[in-house]
Design a protein around this motif. Structure first.
Motif, PDB file in Angstrom:
ATOM      1  N   VAL A  47       0.819  -1.053   0.144  1.00 51.09           N
ATOM      2  CA  VAL A  47       0.124  -0.077   0.072  1.00 51.09           C
ATOM      3  C   VAL A  47       1.002   1.544   0.109  1.00 51.09           C
ATOM      4  CG1 VAL A  47      -2.426  -0.799   0.876  1.00 51.09           C
ATOM      5  CG2 VAL A  47       0.368  -0.412   2.655  1.00 51.09           C
TER       6      VAL A  47
ATOM      7  N   ARG B 144       2.550  -5.117   4.292  1.00 55.76           N
ATOM      8  CA  ARG B 144       1.535  -5.579   5.162  1.00 55.76           C
ATOM      9  C   ARG B 144       2.051  -6.904   6.031  1.00 55.76           C
ATOM     10  NH1 ARG B 144      -4.598  -4.381   2.584  1.00 55.76           N
ATOM     11  NH2 ARG B 144      -2.593  -6.395   1.159  1.00 55.76           N
TER      12      ARG B 144
ATOM     13  N   GLU C 150      -9.999   2.571  18.250  1.00 53.88           N
ATOM     14  CA  GLU C 150      -9.601   2.355  16.849  1.00 53.88           C
ATOM     15  C   GLU C 150      -9.965   0.481  16.423  1.00 53.88           C
ATOM     16  OE1 GLU C 150      -9.186   4.759  13.469  1.00 53.88           O
ATOM     17  OE2 GLU C 150      -7.138   5.576  15.175  1.00 53.88           O
TER      18      GLU C 150
ATOM     19  N   PHE D  24     -12.310  -3.265  16.199  1.00 56.72           N
ATOM     20  CA  PHE D  24     -11.819  -4.207  15.325  1.00 56.72           C
ATOM     21  C   PHE D  24     -11.738  -5.812  15.352  1.00 56.72           C
ATOM     22  CE2 PHE D  24      -9.745  -0.027  12.747  1.00 56.72           C
ATOM     23  CZ  PHE D  24     -10.766   0.045  11.194  1.00 56.72           C
TER      24      PHE D  24
ATOM     25  N   VAL E  77      -6.672  -7.198   7.898  1.00 55.81           N
ATOM     26  CA  VAL E  77      -6.894  -6.544   6.615  1.00 55.81           C
ATOM     27  C   VAL E  77      -7.981  -5.310   7.061  1.00 55.81           C
ATOM     28  CG1 VAL E  77      -8.177  -5.884   4.396  1.00 55.81           C
ATOM     29  CG2 VAL E  77      -6.678  -8.141   5.158  1.00 55.81           C
ATOM     30  N   ASN E  78      -8.831  -4.975   7.507  1.00 48.47           N
ATOM     31  CA  ASN E  78      -8.904  -3.549   8.078  1.00 48.47           C
ATOM     32  C   ASN E  78      -8.308  -2.755   9.589  1.00 48.47           C
ATOM     33  OD1 ASN E  78     -12.200  -4.757   7.084  1.00 48.47           O
ATOM     34  ND2 ASN E  78     -12.461  -5.881   8.816  1.00 48.47           N
TER      35      ASN E  78
ATOM     36  N   TYR F  61      -4.884  -3.026   8.825  1.00 45.37           N
ATOM     37  CA  TYR F  61      -4.578  -2.416   7.816  1.00 45.37           C
ATOM     38  C   TYR F  61      -4.614  -1.097   6.941  1.00 45.37           C
ATOM     39  CZ  TYR F  61      -0.201  -4.716   8.645  1.00 45.37           C
ATOM     40  OH  TYR F  61       1.338  -5.009   8.835  1.00 45.37           O
ATOM     41  N   GLU F  62      -6.538  -1.835   6.578  1.00 45.63           N
ATOM     42  CA  GLU F  62      -6.670  -0.114   6.286  1.00 45.63           C
ATOM     43  C   GLU F  62      -6.828   1.471   6.996  1.00 45.63           C
ATOM     44  OE1 GLU F  62     -11.046  -0.489   4.708  1.00 45.63           O
ATOM     45  OE2 GLU F  62     -10.088  -2.449   3.636  1.00 45.63           O
ATOM     46  N   ALA F  63      -7.430   1.325   8.441  1.00 48.20           N
ATOM     47  CA  ALA F  63      -7.103   2.621   9.539  1.00 48.20           C
ATOM     48  C   ALA F  63      -5.560   2.660   9.174  1.00 48.20           C
ATOM     49  CB  ALA F  63      -7.479   2.346  10.964  1.00 48.20           C
TER      50      ALA F  63
ATOM     51  N   VAL G 106      -2.943   2.674   7.619  1.00 48.19           N
ATOM     52  CA  VAL G 106      -2.885   3.531   5.981  1.00 48.19           C
ATOM     53  C   VAL G 106      -3.330   4.569   6.200  1.00 48.19           C
ATOM     54  CG1 VAL G 106      -3.037   3.210   3.730  1.00 48.19           C
ATOM     55  CG2 VAL G 106      -1.761   1.321   4.900  1.00 48.19           C
ATOM     56  N   LYS G 107      -4.145   4.627   6.500  1.00 47.70           N
ATOM     57  CA  LYS G 107      -5.007   6.679   6.800  1.00 47.70           C
ATOM     58  C   LYS G 107      -3.902   6.884   7.588  1.00 47.70           C
ATOM     59  CE  LYS G 107      -9.943   7.183   7.006  1.00 47.70           C
ATOM     60  NZ  LYS G 107     -11.391   6.657   7.756  1.00 47.70           N
TER      61      LYS G 107
ATOM     62  N   ARG H  36      -1.055   7.737   5.729  1.00 51.27           N
ATOM     63  CA  ARG H  36      -0.484   8.881   4.786  1.00 51.27           C
ATOM     64  C   ARG H  36      -1.798  10.534   5.617  1.00 51.27           C
ATOM     65  NH1 ARG H  36      -4.691   5.047   0.734  1.00 51.27           N
ATOM     66  NH2 ARG H  36      -2.836   3.970  -0.499  1.00 51.27           N
TER      67      ARG H  36
END
Length: 245
Positions: free
Chosen positions: A43, A53, A90, A94, A124-125, A127-129, A131-132, A135
């Motif tokens: 990512v 990841r 957070e 998850f 996976v969930n 990691y999405e948070a 990475v946010k 960024r």
């Protein structure tokens, strides 16, 4: 006692291609065993700055750790081990604790398959948070003065110490890495992401771990990966997120 083969049996239920297994080992005299795997696909945090990841599956025979999976993000261009950029609330959302995703052991094949799907989906969930958060760090510019203040917040002086020469030397090292002209640092200098990675580079590659009867490599692996980073690494990600706001 639970055998290694039985403890990690649920991994057999993860679909082919869902994980890429990279390494495995034991710490000390086998009190803790681990398997490192990567979720396929990188990512990007910024252009040409990807994060891999990783998932670390651990099991303890020392009475202090059950079976768990821990996300272990890694910045590819410099191999820095990053910390999870997530607050407690957070992680709870998850289904992950600070020390990882706890895995329920079962001898039933169907139960193991459900548990494998739950663990991978949670990772996976997460990691999405995460990475946010990374960024957001990369998009937030900071001045040299703000970077210096950040390094003080990450590794402040000890009010009870006779002197703080070592702490100041470490902060100077953070600053040198931050202002460095290396290919991995140059594009992110002037951002919170750049300041954060100066600290993670120091902690991943240059901080010597001492004590507890393990080899230096084992101690560093325990600190950075199994224990989720040292106190400096945890403060670094917390203070970086505070700068992002």
């Amino acid at each position: 006692p639970l055998q290694n083969r039985d403890g990690f049996a649920f991994l057999d239920s993860i679909g082919q291609g869902a994980l890429k297994y990279e390494s495995a080992g034991a710490l000390g005299h086998g009190g803790r065993v681990w398997i490192m795997a990567q979720i396929p696909g990188l990512v990007e945090i910024t252009r040409d700055d990807p994060v891999a990841r990783y998932l670390l599956f651990c099991m303890g025979h020392d009475g202090r750790m059950g079976i768990r999976a821990m996300a272990s993000p890694r910045r590819v261009v410099c191999e820095n081990t990053l910390q999870m950029a997530l607050a407690a609330a957070e992680r709870a959302k998850f289904g992950s604790a600070e020390r990882g995703i706890f895995i329920r052991h079962s001898s039933r094949v169907e139960t193991r398959a459900k548990e494998a799907a739950r663990v991978l989906g949670t990772a996976v969930n997460l990691y999405e948070a995460v990475v946010k958060g990374y960024r957001a760090m990369a998009a937030k510019p900071i001045s040299d003065a703000q970077a210096a203040d950040y390094f003080v917040a990450v590794y402040p002086d000890d009010a009870e110490a006779n002197d703080n020469l070592r702490r100041r030397a470490v902060r100077q090292h953070f600053a040198a890495l931050y202002h460095g002209d290396t290919p991995d640092q140059r594009p992110i200098r002037g951002t919170v992401w750049g300041a954060y990675n100066a600290v993670t580079r120091w902690e991943t590659h240059e901080h010597v771990c001492r004590g507890n009867g393990l080899t230096s490599q084992e101690r560093q692996f325990t600190r950075d990966v199994i224990d989720g980073g040292g106190s400096i690494g945890r403060r670094a990600v917390r203070e970086a997120l505070a700068l992002v706001g």
